[in-house]
Write a protein that holds these residues in place. Structure first.
Motif, PDB file in Angstrom:
ATOM      1  N   VAL A  71       0.842  -1.189   0.000  1.00 50.26           N
ATOM      2  CA  VAL A  71       0.000   0.000   0.000  1.00 50.26           C
ATOM      3  C   VAL A  71       0.881   1.243   0.000  1.00 50.26           C
ATOM      4  O   VAL A  71       1.822   1.359   0.776  1.00 50.26           O
ATOM      5  CB  VAL A  71      -0.917   0.012   1.249  1.00 50.26           C
ATOM      6  N   SER A  72       0.564   2.160  -0.909  1.00 55.57           N
ATOM      7  CA  SER A  72       1.304   3.423  -0.955  1.00 55.57           C
ATOM      8  C   SER A  72       0.418   4.495  -1.575  1.00 55.57           C
ATOM      9  O   SER A  72      -0.567   4.199  -2.252  1.00 55.57           O
ATOM     10  CB  SER A  72       2.590   3.272  -1.770  1.00 55.57           C
ATOM     11  N   LEU A  73       0.797   5.718  -1.330  1.00 57.11           N
ATOM     12  CA  LEU A  73       0.094   6.861  -1.915  1.00 57.11           C
ATOM     13  C   LEU A  73       0.953   7.424  -3.040  1.00 57.11           C
ATOM     14  O   LEU A  73       2.142   7.653  -2.862  1.00 57.11           O
ATOM     15  CB  LEU A  73      -0.155   7.935  -0.865  1.00 57.11           C
ATOM     16  N   ASP A  74       0.332   7.654  -4.170  1.00 61.46           N
ATOM     17  CA  ASP A  74       1.068   8.148  -5.334  1.00 61.46           C
ATOM     18  C   ASP A  74       0.938   9.652  -5.531  1.00 61.46           C
ATOM     19  O   ASP A  74       1.473  10.189  -6.505  1.00 61.46           O
ATOM     20  CB  ASP A  74       0.571   7.441  -6.598  1.00 61.46           C
ATOM     21  N   ILE A  75       0.247  10.325  -4.638  1.00 56.89           N
ATOM     22  CA  ILE A  75      -0.002  11.764  -4.816  1.00 56.89           C
ATOM     23  C   ILE A  75       1.300  12.551  -4.792  1.00 56.89           C
ATOM     24  O   ILE A  75       1.577  13.337  -5.689  1.00 56.89           O
ATOM     25  CB  ILE A  75      -0.972  12.285  -3.733  1.00 56.89           C
ATOM     26  N   LEU A  76       2.119  12.327  -3.766  1.00 56.85           N
ATOM     27  CA  LEU A  76       3.369  13.082  -3.649  1.00 56.85           C
ATOM     28  C   LEU A  76       4.351  12.726  -4.762  1.00 56.85           C
ATOM     29  O   LEU A  76       4.851  13.634  -5.439  1.00 56.85           O
ATOM     30  CB  LEU A  76       3.999  12.869  -2.272  1.00 56.85           C
ATOM     31  N   PRO A  77       4.658  11.456  -5.000  1.00 56.12           N
ATOM     32  CA  PRO A  77       5.614  11.150  -6.080  1.00 56.12           C
ATOM     33  C   PRO A  77       5.161  11.652  -7.450  1.00 56.12           C
ATOM     34  O   PRO A  77       5.982  12.087  -8.261  1.00 56.12           O
ATOM     35  CB  PRO A  77       5.704   9.624  -6.080  1.00 56.12           C
ATOM     36  N   ALA A  78       3.871  11.602  -7.716  1.00 58.58           N
ATOM     37  CA  ALA A  78       3.371  12.043  -9.019  1.00 58.58           C
ATOM     38  C   ALA A  78       3.546  13.547  -9.221  1.00 58.58           C
ATOM     39  O   ALA A  78       3.658  14.012 -10.352  1.00 58.58           O
ATOM     40  CB  ALA A  78       1.898  11.664  -9.160  1.00 58.58           C
ATOM     41  N   SER A  79       3.585  14.291  -8.120  1.00 55.23           N
ATOM     42  CA  SER A  79       3.710  15.748  -8.239  1.00 55.23           C
ATOM     43  C   SER A  79       5.162  16.216  -8.260  1.00 55.23           C
ATOM     44  O   SER A  79       5.418  17.400  -8.438  1.00 55.23           O
ATOM     45  CB  SER A  79       2.971  16.423  -7.081  1.00 55.23           C
ATOM     46  N   LEU A  80       6.102  15.291  -8.075  1.00 56.23           N
ATOM     47  CA  LEU A  80       7.513  15.660  -8.029  1.00 56.23           C
ATOM     48  C   LEU A  80       8.188  15.442  -9.381  1.00 56.23           C
ATOM     49  O   LEU A  80       7.735  14.644 -10.196  1.00 56.23           O
ATOM     50  CB  LEU A  80       8.248  14.822  -6.970  1.00 56.23           C
ATOM     51  N   GLY A  81       9.293  16.110  -9.551  1.00 55.98           N
ATOM     52  CA  GLY A  81      10.112  15.891 -10.738  1.00 55.98           C
ATOM     53  C   GLY A  81      10.871  14.573 -10.627  1.00 55.98           C
ATOM     54  O   GLY A  81      10.862  13.911  -9.582  1.00 55.98           O
ATOM     55  N   ARG A  82      11.542  14.234 -11.702  1.00 58.51           N
ATOM     56  CA  ARG A  82      12.228  12.939 -11.782  1.00 58.51           C
ATOM     57  C   ARG A  82      13.288  12.769 -10.689  1.00 58.51           C
ATOM     58  O   ARG A  82      13.370  11.742 -10.044  1.00 58.51           O
ATOM     59  CB  ARG A  82      12.850  12.836 -13.168  1.00 58.51           C
ATOM     60  N   ARG A  83      14.108  13.778 -10.494  1.00 60.58           N
ATOM     61  CA  ARG A  83      15.197  13.702  -9.519  1.00 60.58           C
ATOM     62  C   ARG A  83      14.651  13.605  -8.081  1.00 60.58           C
ATOM     63  O   ARG A  83      15.111  12.787  -7.296  1.00 60.58           O
ATOM     64  CB  ARG A  83      16.105  14.908  -9.668  1.00 60.58           C
ATOM     65  N   ARG A  85      11.681  12.557  -7.186  1.00 60.05           N
ATOM     66  CA  ARG A  85      10.980  11.272  -7.076  1.00 60.05           C
ATOM     67  C   ARG A  85      11.983  10.145  -6.796  1.00 60.05           C
ATOM     68  O   ARG A  85      11.730   9.249  -6.008  1.00 60.05           O
ATOM     69  CB  ARG A  85      10.178  10.999  -8.345  1.00 60.05           C
ATOM     70  N   PHE A  86      13.150  10.240  -7.429  1.00 57.47           N
ATOM     71  CA  PHE A  86      14.219   9.273  -7.191  1.00 57.47           C
ATOM     72  C   PHE A  86      14.652   9.305  -5.730  1.00 57.47           C
ATOM     73  O   PHE A  86      14.731   8.273  -5.073  1.00 57.47           O
ATOM     74  CB  PHE A  86      15.403   9.580  -8.120  1.00 57.47           C
ATOM     75  N   TYR A  87      14.919  10.485  -5.195  1.00 58.19           N
ATOM     76  CA  TYR A  87      15.350  10.613  -3.804  1.00 58.19           C
ATOM     77  C   TYR A  87      14.252  10.164  -2.833  1.00 58.19           C
ATOM     78  O   TYR A  87      14.537   9.524  -1.822  1.00 58.19           O
ATOM     79  CB  TYR A  87      15.801  12.044  -3.488  1.00 58.19           C
ATOM     80  N   LEU A  88      13.022  10.502  -3.134  1.00 65.57           N
ATOM     81  CA  LEU A  88      11.901  10.068  -2.289  1.00 65.57           C
ATOM     82  C   LEU A  88      11.819   8.541  -2.250  1.00 65.57           C
ATOM     83  O   LEU A  88      11.613   7.950  -1.189  1.00 65.57           O
ATOM     84  CB  LEU A  88      10.585  10.663  -2.787  1.00 65.57           C
ATOM     85  N   HIS A  89      11.977   7.918  -3.407  1.00 61.23           N
ATOM     86  CA  HIS A  89      11.924   6.453  -3.473  1.00 61.23           C
ATOM     87  C   HIS A  89      13.044   5.830  -2.636  1.00 61.23           C
ATOM     88  O   HIS A  89      12.799   4.888  -1.874  1.00 61.23           O
ATOM     89  CB  HIS A  89      12.027   5.983  -4.924  1.00 61.23           C
ATOM     90  N   ILE A  90      14.248   6.350  -2.766  1.00 61.84           N
ATOM     91  CA  ILE A  90      15.395   5.822  -2.009  1.00 61.84           C
ATOM     92  C   ILE A  90      15.149   5.987  -0.505  1.00 61.84           C
ATOM     93  O   ILE A  90      15.346   5.047   0.273  1.00 61.84           O
ATOM     94  CB  ILE A  90      16.708   6.526  -2.418  1.00 61.84           C
ATOM     95  N   VAL A  91      14.713   7.162  -0.087  1.00 60.41           N
ATOM     96  CA  VAL A  91      14.457   7.422   1.334  1.00 60.41           C
ATOM     97  C   VAL A  91      13.352   6.500   1.858  1.00 60.41           C
ATOM     98  O   VAL A  91      13.480   5.903   2.933  1.00 60.41           O
ATOM     99  CB  VAL A  91      14.099   8.907   1.574  1.00 60.41           C
ATOM    100  N   ALA A  92      12.283   6.336   1.100  1.00 60.06           N
ATOM    101  CA  ALA A  92      11.175   5.475   1.530  1.00 60.06           C
ATOM    102  C   ALA A  92      11.631   4.022   1.665  1.00 60.06           C
ATOM    103  O   ALA A  92      11.315   3.352   2.659  1.00 60.06           O
ATOM    104  CB  ALA A  92      10.017   5.580   0.544  1.00 60.06           C
TER     105      ALA A  92
END
Length: 159
Positions: A71-83, A85-92
Motif C-alpha cells: 500500500v502506498s500513496l502516489d499523490i506526492l511522487p506524481a507531483s515531483l520531478g524525476r530527480r 521522485r528518485f530521492y523520495l523512493h530511495i528514502v522510503a
C-alpha cells in the motif's frame, strides 16, 4: 544476478504462501466439521489457525514488498520531478529497511530468544512459541532484501 535471486525468493514465498493458505483452509474446515458434524470440537484447530494467519500475514507482507504491491500513496511522487521522485523512493525504501531491521529482525530475534529461554509453549499444540515467532525476523530479512533491491534497481532505471 540481482533479479534472478529476487525472482527465486519470490517463487519460494509464493509456494510457501499457497501451502500456508491451503493448510489454514483444511484446518478451518476440520474445525467446523469436528464441531458440527462430529459434535466434538477439535482442541488444536483454533490455535493452529491463529498461528497460520500470523505466518500468512508476515510472509504475505514480505511477498508484497518484493512485488512492489504494498500500500502506498502516489499523490506526492506524481507531483515531483524525476530527480526528487528518485530521492523520495530511495528514502522510503531505506526507511522500510530500517524499520524491518530494528523492529522485525533485531526485535524479532530478541523475542524468539526470550521465548526459547523461558520455554514458553502454546496452550493446545504444546510447541515452543519461538518457532511461531521465528517468522518475524525471517520476514524482516526478506523485506530488507526486497527494499534494498528496489532502491538499487530504481537507481539503475533512473540513471
Amino acid at each position: 544476478m540481482l533479479n534472478s535471486l529476487k525472482n527465486k525468493l519470490l517463487k519460494i514465498l509464493e509456494y510457501l504462501l499457497v501451502g500456508l493458505v491451503a493448510l489454514m483452509t483444511i484446518d478451518v474446515i476440520w474445525q467446523v466439521a469436528s464441531r458440527y458434524l462430529l459434535g466434538s470440537p477439535s482442541n488444536f484447530t483454533d490455535e493452529l489457525a491463529g498461528f497460520l494467519l500470523i505466518w500468512v500475514g508476515l510472509f504475505g507482507a514480505a511477498y508484497a514488498t518484493g512485488k512492489d504491491v504494498h500500500v502506498s500513496l502516489d499523490i506526492l511522487p506524481a507531483s515531483l520531478g524525476r530527480r526528487k521522485r528518485f530521492y523520495l523512493h530511495i528514502v522510503a525504501q531505506m526507511m522500510v529497511a530500517l524499520f524491518a531491521l530494528s523492529v522485525m529482525v533485531i526485535g524479532g530475534i530478541h523475542l524468539v530468544y526470550l521465548t526459547f529461554l523461558l520455554e514458553q509453549k502454546s496452550a493446545s499444540l504444546q510447541i515452543p512459541l519461538g518457532y511461531v515467532y521465528a517468522s518475524i525476523p525471517i520476514c524482516g530479512l526478506f523485506i530488507i532484501y526486497f527494499s534494498v533491491h528496489s532502491a538499487i534497481t530504481y537507481k539503475m532505471e533512473v540513471s
